[in-house]
Design an enzyme around this catalytic site. Sequence first.
Site: not given
Length: 340
Positions: A120, A203, A206
């Site tokens: 991240k 995966k 959204k």
Amino acid sequence: MTDTTFTPRVFSGIQPSGGLTLGNYLGAMKRFVDMQDEGSYQTVYCMVDLHAITAKFQDPATLRHNTRELAAGFIAAGIDPAKSILINQSQVPEHAQLAWIFNCVARMGWMGRMTQWKDKAGKNAEAASLGLFAYPALMAADILIYHATHVPVGEDQKQHLELTRDIAAKFNHDYGVDFFPLTEPVIEGAATRVMSLRDGSKKMSKSDPSDASRINLTDDADAIAKKIRKAKTDPDALPSEIEGLKDRPEARNLVNIYAALNDQTVEQVLTDVGGQQFGSFKPLLADLAVAKMAPISIRMAELMADTAEIDRILARGATQAREITAPILKKTYEIIGMVG
């Protein structure tokens, strides 16, 4: 130190980042419901809104909406506030208070090795928030403020749970107590990691630009069926043995989804459908997905039409939660030597 017997208790949470998908349901919510209904544990489930602000700025109105939508998703999926404690993280201040203690127990080196921190933060780690770096200590506090004995997690969170155990062990060792449990991960199920309907190697997310790649928990029956019918496959028939799914990511994903929705093993599904072409299998999967998922969409819409009731449920949950967390934090302070 003596061995302490802890109340069997499950804790887990999901970030209210919006856009709930089939992956959230099969990878987390369905397992939460199963553990609730099993009756072997006290279950605590959480909207982890403090975690949601670690990576980037969150528009306040959007965060409030997403938190309530996630609560609606939990309830629509089968989480019963009469059976489980359903909470919003920031409404239970002991989470953040214990996190500070754990910031002082955890080591910088431990945090720096966290895979999600590296992913991240990327190449510009100096621009990342301190909250993102310390995220695993807050996650440890989320779990241990309840003395949770078990946590259902996906593979991507297993490293954080290992760190939770390290923090608990170091605290216990440093203070010569047997106070925090070494929480056990629960990683199981046919579809703990649900993949994209357009690319079985990725995966379900959204954030994928293609809405056809995922089934949203807000999708109606027609949208669910259409997405299953258009899901990417390969030209071969379904195998009768699990080995036949090797190097067939789209086939494996659809079979996994069917197995998880129908509470079967992959082996059982292949025994039933082995030899079928996808032209026959997809309608079966579509019917099953609609039967299982469309009622969730309808119930979520009903709940979101009355957000005051959601707020009342979360307020009750926070009161219940604090009956557990306040004494644990108080005892933690006593062990450390804090006055008051």
